[in-house]
Design an enzyme around this catalytic site. Structure first.
Site, PDB file in Angstrom:
ATOM      1  N   ASN A   9      13.797 -30.269  -0.909  1.00 12.47           N
ATOM      2  CA  ASN A   9      15.149 -29.762  -0.655  1.00 12.47           C
ATOM      3  C   ASN A   9      15.917 -30.869   0.040  1.00 12.47           C
ATOM      4  O   ASN A   9      15.687 -31.134   1.223  1.00 12.47           O
ATOM      5  CB  ASN A   9      15.055 -28.505   0.225  1.00 12.47           C
ATOM      6  CG  ASN A   9      16.428 -28.008   0.655  1.00 12.47           C
ATOM      7  OD1 ASN A   9      17.456 -28.469   0.161  1.00 12.47           O
ATOM      8  ND2 ASN A   9      16.438 -27.053   1.582  1.00 12.47           N
ATOM      9  N   TRP A  10      16.816 -31.489  -0.697  1.00 14.02           N
ATOM     10  CA  TRP A  10      17.545 -32.632  -0.136  1.00 14.02           C
ATOM     11  C   TRP A  10      18.704 -32.210   0.755  1.00 14.02           C
ATOM     12  O   TRP A  10      19.377 -33.060   1.337  1.00 14.02           O
ATOM     13  CB  TRP A  10      18.066 -33.534  -1.276  1.00 14.02           C
ATOM     14  CG  TRP A  10      17.009 -34.390  -1.875  1.00 14.02           C
ATOM     15  CD1 TRP A  10      15.687 -34.445  -1.538  1.00 14.02           C
ATOM     16  CD2 TRP A  10      17.181 -35.349  -2.943  1.00 14.02           C
ATOM     17  NE1 TRP A  10      15.038 -35.368  -2.310  1.00 14.02           N
ATOM     18  CE2 TRP A  10      15.923 -35.931  -3.184  1.00 14.02           C
ATOM     19  CE3 TRP A  10      18.274 -35.756  -3.716  1.00 14.02           C
ATOM     20  CZ2 TRP A  10      15.735 -36.910  -4.160  1.00 14.02           C
ATOM     21  CZ3 TRP A  10      18.080 -36.720  -4.687  1.00 14.02           C
ATOM     22  CH2 TRP A  10      16.823 -37.296  -4.904  1.00 14.02           C
ATOM     23  N   LYS A  11      18.994 -30.912   0.810  1.00 11.74           N
ATOM     24  CA  LYS A  11      20.101 -30.422   1.647  1.00 11.74           C
ATOM     25  C   LYS A  11      21.366 -31.237   1.333  1.00 11.74           C
ATOM     26  O   LYS A  11      21.606 -31.531   0.165  1.00 11.74           O
ATOM     27  CB  LYS A  11      19.693 -30.471   3.126  1.00 11.74           C
ATOM     28  CG  LYS A  11      18.351 -29.743   3.336  1.00 11.74           C
ATOM     29  CD  LYS A  11      17.976 -29.503   4.755  1.00 11.74           C
ATOM     30  CE  LYS A  11      16.636 -28.764   4.816  1.00 11.74           C
ATOM     31  NZ  LYS A  11      16.223 -28.424   6.163  1.00 11.74           N
ATOM     32  N   HIS A  96      18.034 -19.727   2.096  1.00 12.30           N
ATOM     33  CA  HIS A  96      17.537 -20.689   3.084  1.00 12.30           C
ATOM     34  C   HIS A  96      18.121 -20.327   4.455  1.00 12.30           C
ATOM     35  O   HIS A  96      19.269 -19.894   4.551  1.00 12.30           O
ATOM     36  CB  HIS A  96      17.940 -22.105   2.677  1.00 12.30           C
ATOM     37  CG  HIS A  96      17.255 -23.160   3.489  1.00 12.30           C
ATOM     38  ND1 HIS A  96      17.650 -23.472   4.763  1.00 12.30           N
ATOM     39  CD2 HIS A  96      16.175 -23.931   3.222  1.00 12.30           C
ATOM     40  CE1 HIS A  96      16.841 -24.408   5.245  1.00 12.30           C
ATOM     41  NE2 HIS A  96      15.934 -24.709   4.326  1.00 12.30           N
ATOM     42  N   GLU A  98      19.328 -22.059   6.714  1.00 11.63           N
ATOM     43  CA  GLU A  98      20.590 -22.738   7.062  1.00 11.63           C
ATOM     44  C   GLU A  98      21.786 -22.017   6.438  1.00 11.63           C
ATOM     45  O   GLU A  98      22.875 -21.983   7.005  1.00 11.63           O
ATOM     46  CB  GLU A  98      20.533 -24.215   6.623  1.00 11.63           C
ATOM     47  CG  GLU A  98      19.627 -25.016   7.549  1.00 11.63           C
ATOM     48  CD  GLU A  98      18.953 -26.217   6.920  1.00 11.63           C
ATOM     49  OE1 GLU A  98      19.345 -26.623   5.808  1.00 11.63           O
ATOM     50  OE2 GLU A  98      18.006 -26.737   7.533  1.00 11.63           O
ATOM     51  N   GLU A 165       9.385 -20.172   5.607  1.00 15.40           N
ATOM     52  CA  GLU A 165       9.888 -21.265   6.425  1.00 15.40           C
ATOM     53  C   GLU A 165      10.221 -20.742   7.823  1.00 15.40           C
ATOM     54  O   GLU A 165      11.332 -20.215   8.047  1.00 15.40           O
ATOM     55  CB  GLU A 165      11.154 -21.876   5.805  1.00 15.40           C
ATOM     56  CG  GLU A 165      10.923 -22.531   4.468  1.00 15.40           C
ATOM     57  CD  GLU A 165      11.928 -23.653   4.211  1.00 15.40           C
ATOM     58  OE1 GLU A 165      11.489 -24.758   3.894  1.00 15.40           O
ATOM     59  OE2 GLU A 165      13.149 -23.428   4.347  1.00 15.40           O
ATOM     60  N   GLY A 171      12.884 -29.122  10.558  1.00 17.94           N
ATOM     61  CA  GLY A 171      13.557 -30.308  11.085  1.00 17.94           C
ATOM     62  C   GLY A 171      13.218 -30.626  12.528  1.00 17.94           C
ATOM     63  O   GLY A 171      13.889 -31.426  13.168  1.00 17.94           O
ATOM     64  N   SER A 204       8.842 -29.029   8.577  1.00 17.15           N
ATOM     65  CA  SER A 204       8.196 -30.252   9.067  1.00 17.15           C
ATOM     66  C   SER A 204       6.915 -30.607   8.304  1.00 17.15           C
ATOM     67  O   SER A 204       5.926 -31.032   8.904  1.00 17.15           O
ATOM     68  CB  SER A 204       7.918 -30.149  10.572  1.00 17.15           C
ATOM     69  OG  SER A 204       9.146 -30.054  11.281  1.00 17.15           O
ATOM     70  N   GLY A 225      11.878 -30.758   3.421  1.00 18.27           N
ATOM     71  CA  GLY A 225      13.216 -31.280   3.700  1.00 18.27           C
ATOM     72  C   GLY A 225      13.161 -32.785   3.904  1.00 18.27           C
ATOM     73  O   GLY A 225      13.057 -33.564   2.958  1.00 18.27           O
ATOM     74  N   GLY A 226      13.204 -33.207   5.162  1.00 19.95           N
ATOM     75  CA  GLY A 226      13.309 -34.628   5.518  1.00 19.95           C
ATOM     76  C   GLY A 226      12.352 -35.544   4.779  1.00 19.95           C
ATOM     77  O   GLY A 226      12.751 -36.615   4.298  1.00 19.95           O
TER      78      GLY A 226
END
Ligand code: 13P
Length: 243
Positions: A9-11, A96, A98, A165, A171, A204, A225-226
């Protein structure tokens, strides 16, 4: 049979130029990938068309980060299922944390989006998870159960991926213990009527914890993510080693 599904997920990261650079670094690593791993990239909308042309013939599937429940309508800033499938998108992340936290997404709108995804031929990746406060209050199980009850209303469990999640692990570098993620995912599975739904862990996930996470019997994949933004780290995750 439950599939292994690994999604990045590149957000709100990566321009088209950065996406192209990523692909050059990443694609060669896929030659080393063991059979039977479904790899999905979920970039910002502006990268989807580019990726859909560049990924032709590769093992990677395309996912979007949101979908609206209408086909065409006056909803500024939204995107519809047919607009995504037309360019080869197969998956979509829905609910999600966010989007729930910053954009007012509720279990009811999440359910509308999950249903629309299926109606328009996409596979939804439904995200659920608790906050730190809810976990500390012993409410993780009840929060997740409610998210599932409402999010899965009237949906087809034959075309579905779920991602657990925990919000406090996103993150933060504060990964949920693999055994605890396994326990919650087992609880999620017990609420489903289809035992073959793939359930991912997200929060993470890194090259140094992926092998332990994927060694858990209930965990079928990860939503990253990251660590999905760098070719080397995402490749290490995709090519995790079974222990
Ligand atoms: P991180 O891997 O950066 O913690 O993000 C997880 C996530 O939100 C994936 O959807």
């Amino acid at each position: 049979m439950r599939k292994i599904v690994i999604a990045g997920n590149w957000k709100m990261f990566k321009t088209q130029a950065e996406t192209q650079e990523f692909l050059q670094g990443f694609l060669p690593y896929l030659d080393e990938s063991p059979e039977g791993r479904e790899v999905i990239l979920c970039p910002p909308f502006t990268d989807l068309s580019l990726l859909s042309q560049s990924l032709h013939g590769s093992l990677i599937h395309l996912g979007a980060q949101n979908v609206h429940w209408e086909e065409y309508a006056a909803y500024t800033g939204e995107i519809s299922g047919p607009m995504l499938t037309e360019i080869g998108v197969r998956f979509v992340i829905v609910g999600h944390s966010e989007r729930r936290q910053y954009f007012g997404e509720t279990d009811a709108t999440v359910n509308l989006r999950v249903r629309a995804a299926q109606r328009f031929g996409l596979t939804p990746i439904l995200c659920v998870g608790e906050t730190k406060q809810q976990r500390d209050a012993g409410e993780a199980e009840s929060v997740i159960t409610l998210q599932l009850d409402k999010g899965l209303l009237d949906i087809d469990q034959n075309n579905l991926v779920i991602a657990y999640e925990p919000i406090w692990a996103i993150g933060t570098g504060d990964t949920c213990e693999a055994t605890e993620a396994n326990r919650i995912i087992s609880l999620i599975r017990s609420k489903l009527s289809n035992p073959n739904v793939s359930i991912q862990y997200g929060g993470s996930v890194k090259p140094n914890n992926i092998d332990e996470i994927m060694a858990q019997p209930e965990i079928d994949g990860v939503l990253v993510g990251g660590a999905s933004l760098e070719p080397e780290s995402f490749a290490r995750i995709v090519n995790f080693q079974s222990v």
